[in-house]
Write an enzyme that holds these catalytic residues in place. Structure first.
Site, short mmCIF file in Angstrom:
data_model
loop_
_atom_site.label_atom_id
_atom_site.label_comp_id
_atom_site.label_asym_id
_atom_site.label_seq_id
_atom_site.Cartn_x
_atom_site.Cartn_y
_atom_site.Cartn_z
N LEU A 43 0.82 -1.23 0.05
CA LEU A 43 -0.07 -0.04 0.09
C LEU A 43 0.85 1.24 0.00
O LEU A 43 0.53 2.20 -0.55
CB LEU A 43 -0.87 -0.16 1.39
CG LEU A 43 -2.04 -1.03 1.19
CD1 LEU A 43 -2.74 -1.13 2.65
CD2 LEU A 43 -3.01 -0.85 0.22
N ASP A 162 1.93 14.80 13.69
CA ASP A 162 2.17 14.38 12.24
C ASP A 162 0.87 14.63 11.61
O ASP A 162 0.55 13.80 10.74
CB ASP A 162 2.63 13.21 12.06
CG ASP A 162 3.49 13.08 10.77
OD1 ASP A 162 3.41 14.08 9.90
OD2 ASP A 162 4.24 12.30 10.34
P1 ADP Z 1 4.55 6.30 7.26
O1 ADP Z 1 5.00 6.19 8.68
O2 ADP Z 1 5.37 5.46 6.26
O3 ADP Z 1 4.08 7.51 7.12
P2 ADP Z 1 1.63 5.58 7.65
O4 ADP Z 1 1.11 4.88 8.85
O5 ADP Z 1 1.35 7.07 7.37
O6 ADP Z 1 3.14 5.15 7.35
O7 ADP Z 1 1.10 4.79 6.30
C1 ADP Z 1 1.64 5.36 5.00
C2 ADP Z 1 0.40 5.26 3.90
O8 ADP Z 1 0.17 3.60 3.80
C3 ADP Z 1 -0.83 5.85 4.17
O9 ADP Z 1 -0.66 7.25 3.64
C4 ADP Z 1 -1.80 5.17 3.27
O10 ADP Z 1 -1.78 5.36 1.94
C5 ADP Z 1 -1.37 3.89 3.62
N1 ADP Z 1 -1.83 3.14 4.74
C6 ADP Z 1 -1.54 2.94 5.95
N2 ADP Z 1 -2.45 2.49 6.71
C7 ADP Z 1 -3.41 1.86 6.15
C8 ADP Z 1 -4.51 1.11 6.37
N3 ADP Z 1 -4.72 0.92 7.93
N4 ADP Z 1 -5.53 1.14 5.34
C9 ADP Z 1 -5.30 1.32 4.28
N5 ADP Z 1 -3.92 2.16 3.78
C10 ADP Z 1 -3.12 2.42 4.73
MG MG Z 2 2.77 8.85 7.37
#
Ligand code: ADP
Ligand code: MG
Length: 278
Positions: A43, A162
């Site tokens: 994703l 964030d």
């Molecule tokens: P990072 O710490 O790399 O920024 P995030 O938790 O923000 O990680 O997740 C990065 C991306 O992954 C999000 O912007 C979204 O596109 C996708 N993503 C994260 N968690 C989910 C979820 N539970 N369901 C669908 N997509 C997700």
């Molecule tokens: Mg993030």
């Protein structure tokens, strides 16, 4: 008398319909090859971690559910403390507008720890708003839900640090949830702010002045980031409207440069000017 007991209630019909909607939205992610419990789709791939879509189906009979699994990029050495903290933090929350923790999974004797959460089929609000046209009232509904989630977070004395459209996830057309607690901190009862000592990649365009100048993060600095997020939402996350590297590029293209240092010899000024040509 004839009693149609087998006929479902509307509430279960509704649940099924929503399920179908979610799965069909998810199906665009799922490759044809049918694996029952293997990795299905990446994703996101960040600098430090990645998020993958999995079908969790322990009975292997198609009754499983889709989950999002976040893991850190494989590196040698002990697991960083902030990562375990991110997992612990999420586990602690229970709110409609905060992404749901589902479990964690440890492999290789604790060298790898993965965070399992509910899968939100429409991904980040940033991508969602860029792709689909949304009315202002729908945008405001999202903003309201982010507020509700943040109010809950603050009531538990956590700050997010964030908050940005990329960290808001879309469950369906009328529900968003706050995610990514990688930078979040607990503020002890008698404190009002947290002073950050570690450096790292900071989302500076979302930070209030006191964060940038003093490294002081408080409930109020989340409010500032919410303001920037609101701006993102109402501009539908249009990259050209964003204060980011694109804006820097356009400033440079319009010949905006750092001012010449006060005591800089003119020869050196000339050198710098010639270097900083386009
Ligand atoms: P990072 O710490 O790399 O920024 P995030 O938790 O923000 O990680 O997740 C990065 C991306 O992954 C999000 O912007 C979204 O596109 C996708 N993503 C994260 N968690 C989910 C979820 N539970 N369901 C669908 N997509 C997700
Ligand atoms: Mg993030």
């Amino acid at each position: 008398s004839y009693e149609p007991l087998e006929r479902p209630h509307f509430c279960s019909l509704l649940r099924d319909l929503i399920d179908i909607m979610i799965k069909s939205a998810a199906s665009r992610y799922i490759p044809q090859r049918n694996t029952s419990s293997g990795s299905l789709h990446r994703l996101s791939q960040g600098n430090f971690g990645m998020v993958t879509l999995y079908m969790y189906d322990p009975a292997n009979d198609g009754t499983g559910e889709l989950v999002a699994v976040k893991s850190l990029k494989q590196e040698n050495g002990p697991l960083p403390k902030y990562w375990l903290k991110e997992i612990e933090t999420l586990k602690f929350f229970d709110h409609t507008n905060i992404v749901k923790y589902k479990g964690c999974c440890t492999e290789m004797g604790g060298q790898v720890v993965q965070l399992i959460m509910e899968f939100l089929p429409f991904g980040s609000l940033e991508k969602y708003l860029q792709k689909q046209e949304k009315s202002t009232s729908q945008c405001l509904l999202f903003a309201q839900q982010i507020c509700q989630g943040m109010e809950y977070l603050h009531s538990k004395r956590y700050i997010h640090r964030d908050l940005a459209a990329r960290n808001i996830l879309v469950k369906n057309d009328s529900l968003v949830k706050i995610a990514d607690f990688g930078l979040s901190k607990y503020i002890p009862e008698n404190d009002t702010y947290y002073r950050v000592s570690e450096d790292g990649d900071s989302p500076v365009f979302w930070y209030a002045l006191e964060c940038l100048k003093l490294n002081k993060f408080s409930f109020r600095s989340d409010v500032w980031s919410f303001g920037v997020t609101l701006y993102e939402i109402l501009t539908r996350c249009d990259p050209s409207q964003k204060m980011n590297v694109n804006v820097l590029i356009s400033l440079l293209e319009r010949w905006q440069r750092l001012p010449c240092p006060a005591d800089c010899p003119s020869e050196v000024t000339n050198i710098m000017t010639s270097i900083l040509e386009l």
